[in-house]
Design an enzyme around this catalytic site. Structure first.
Site, PDB file in Angstrom:
ATOM      1  CG  HIS A  72      -2.081  -0.907   1.187  1.00 51.89           C
ATOM      2  ND1 HIS A  72      -3.454  -0.565   1.813  1.00 51.89           N
ATOM      3  CD2 HIS A  72      -2.330  -1.949   0.337  1.00 51.89           C
ATOM      4  CE1 HIS A  72      -4.192  -1.481   1.459  1.00 51.89           C
ATOM      5  NE2 HIS A  72      -3.709  -2.280   0.572  1.00 51.89           N
ATOM      6  CE1 TYR A 200      -4.972   3.731   9.044  1.00 55.55           C
ATOM      7  CE2 TYR A 200      -5.350   3.536  11.342  1.00 55.55           C
ATOM      8  CZ  TYR A 200      -4.518   3.155  10.236  1.00 55.55           C
ATOM      9  OH  TYR A 200      -3.818   2.118  10.347  1.00 55.55           O
ATOM     10  N   PRO A 292      -3.963  -0.202  18.871  1.00 57.36           N
ATOM     11  CG  PRO A 292      -5.894  -1.181  18.457  1.00 57.36           C
ATOM     12  CD  PRO A 292      -5.303  -0.598  19.334  1.00 57.36           C
ATOM     13  CE  LYS A 296       4.301   2.594  13.512  1.00 61.19           C
ATOM     14  NZ  LYS A 296       4.427   2.328  12.033  1.00 61.19           N
ATOM     15  CE1 TYR A 384      -0.704   3.622   9.478  1.00 62.13           C
ATOM     16  CE2 TYR A 384       0.070   3.012   7.447  1.00 62.13           C
ATOM     17  CZ  TYR A 384      -0.864   2.709   8.548  1.00 62.13           C
ATOM     18  OH  TYR A 384      -1.816   2.099   8.475  1.00 62.13           O
TER      19      TYR A 384
HETATM   20  C1  PHB Z   1      -5.954  -4.459  10.835  1.00 62.01           C
HETATM   21  O1  PHB Z   1      -6.124  -4.672   9.669  1.00 62.01           O
HETATM   22  O2  PHB Z   1      -6.220  -5.317  11.740  1.00 62.01           O
HETATM   23  C2  PHB Z   1      -5.528  -3.138  11.292  1.00 62.01           C
HETATM   24  C3  PHB Z   1      -5.021  -2.255  10.281  1.00 62.01           C
HETATM   25  C4  PHB Z   1      -4.361  -1.108  10.743  1.00 62.01           C
HETATM   26  C5  PHB Z   1      -4.266  -0.642  12.014  1.00 62.01           C
HETATM   27  C6  PHB Z   1      -4.988  -1.658  13.120  1.00 62.01           C
HETATM   28  C7  PHB Z   1      -5.413  -2.893  12.538  1.00 62.01           C
HETATM   29  O3  PHB Z   1      -3.919   0.470  12.609  1.00 62.01           O
END
Ligand code: PHB
Ligand code: APR
Length: 389
Positions: A72, A200, A292, A296, A384
């Site tokens: 990505h 997000y 989460p 990280k 990130y």
């Molecule tokens: C996930 O795909 O489970 C996932 C992706 C990004 C995050 C947290 C979890 O920041």
């Protein structure tokens, strides 16, 4: 039984470490509390930094990740009905890889099995001993039969609830912790993701995240109360709530379907210092956890293991303990930066009950700043994609 490094835990940390040590000619045994199937049934995150993918490739177990993982180049932030894209690749020259932790764990287990390395699953009462001296050992039992493994070192890769951190004397450990008043309710569904990249979303009803495991499998999350329960959420209620928190165009594009996994994770930041107690070394969740939001957790496990493997290889190949002596400080320097980033992304995108109007205005200002400043966007992107090892 005798080995060089006795590893506690067969999550990503223990498996990565075991494989790297093996390739450096260092003998190791893993002792895991639950069964192999149980380890593989746990659904966790799925975003890998380039540093982590490099570490995985170095174990020789990266082939399927490179074949099936989705690179990505960016992700989106959504708030106030708007979406804006953070172009990770343009801002940093790097990208991330979407590849589920469950798949990675399976690849590492298979590589370990192919190499003929010993793993004890379903081990009861695992206990590290005498790591203050020169002859540490582990005791545990399998099917009621007592076992003992002597090693030069013990690697505590046994996650946040493991036994290794707790075995260090209380006075030797300081834990820095922050608990956030919310959880994440997550589902997996065999439906195509709403968008090519992650979204997000910050929303007055709470945070939401659109993620994926593949082009046909989606992973979605919505912020929930700490005392919420999976049984309170039908699939229909979940999809309705997710769509309410997304900008209208994204909400309309969501493909719904039955979920085949639903779970709640609580949000917590925690760091234990130091990460070394004599001949016992902590790596991954055993030493620290992050909420989460910044994805990280797995990436920090990979950087810890990278440092620890280097230090152990130096010990055996060059008879030098410089790397082992530096391990805790070196790992913690990177960990704290990832803790800061995970905390800041969490505070940026969630609604917590104790946030007042001032906090919410600051949150909005920060999102506006990110959307309008290449410098702000670059700082977020740099974190990130992962700070250098
Ligand atoms: C996930 O795909 O489970 C996932 C992706 C990004 C995050 C947290 C979890 O920041
Ligand atoms: N004895 C032996 N094994 C144990 C014990 C114990 N007393 N306690 C826990 N374990 C095992 C767990 O069953 C688990 O398989 O240790 C393993 C730890 O794995 P993880 O929790 O996955 O931690 P880690 O390998 O450091 O990986 C970190 O995985 O947990 C996610 O979000 C986390 O993505 C991050 C990454």
């Amino acid at each position: 039984m005798r080995t060089q490094v006795a590893i506690v835990g067969s999550g990503p940390s223990g498996l990565l470490l075991g494989q790297l040590l093996h390739l450096s000619g260092i003998d190791n045994v893993i002792v895991e509390r639950v069964s192999r199937d149980h380890v593989l049934s746990r659904v966790r995150a799925g975003i890998l930094e380039e540093g982590a993918t490099d570490t995985i490739r170095a174990t020789g177990a990266g082939e399927r990740m490179d074949r099936e993982g989705l690179p990505h180049d960016g992700f989106e932030l959504a708030f106030s009905g708007r979406r804006f894209r953070l172009d990770l690749h343009a801002l940093t020259g790097k990208r991330v890889m979407v590849y589920g932790q469950t798949e990675l764990t399976l690849d590492l287990m298979e590589a370990r099995e192919a190499a003929g390395l010993e793993t004890f699953y379903a081990a009861d009462n695992v206990q590290p001993h005498d790591f203050d001296g020169d002859n540490p050992y582990l005791t545990f039992s399998i099917d009621g039969a007592d076992q003992r493994i002597d090693g030069d070192f013990i690697a505590g890769c046994d996650g946040h609830h493991g036994v290794c951190r707790k075995s260090a004397p209380d006075a030797a450990v300081t834990v820095y912790e922050k608990v956030y008043p919310a959880g994440w309710l997550g589902i997996l569904a065999e439906v195509p993701p709403v968008s090519e990249e992650l979204i997000y979303a910050g929303h007055p009803r709470g945070f939401a995240l659109c993620s994926m495991r593949s082009r046909t499998r989606s992973r979605y999350y919505i912020q929930c109360a700490v005392d919420d329960r999976v049984d309170n959420w039908s699939d229909e209620a979940f999809w309705d709530e997710l769509r309410r928190r997304l900008p209208p165009d994204a909400a309309e594009a969501v493909t719904t379907g039955p979920s085949f996994e639903k779970s709640i994770a609580l949000l917590r930041s925690s760091v234990a210092e130091p990460m070394r107690f004599g001949r016992l070394f902590l790596a991954g969740d055993a030493g620290h956890i992050v909420p989460p939001t910044g994805a990280k957790g797995l990436n920090l496990a990979a950087s810890d293991v990278h440092y620890l493997h280097e230090a152990l290889a130096e010990h055996y190949a060059e008879n030098s303990d410089a790397g082992l002596d530096a391990y805790s400080a070196r790992a913690l320097a990177r960990i704290w930066k990832a803790e800061r980033f995970s905390w800041s992304m969490t505070m940026l995108l969630h609604r917590f009950a104790d946030m007042g109007d001032f906090d919410l205005r600051v949150q909005r200002a920060e999102l506006d700043y990110l959307a309008g400043s290449d410098h702000a966007a670059a700082a977020m992107a740099e974190n990130y994609v992962g700070l250098p090892y």
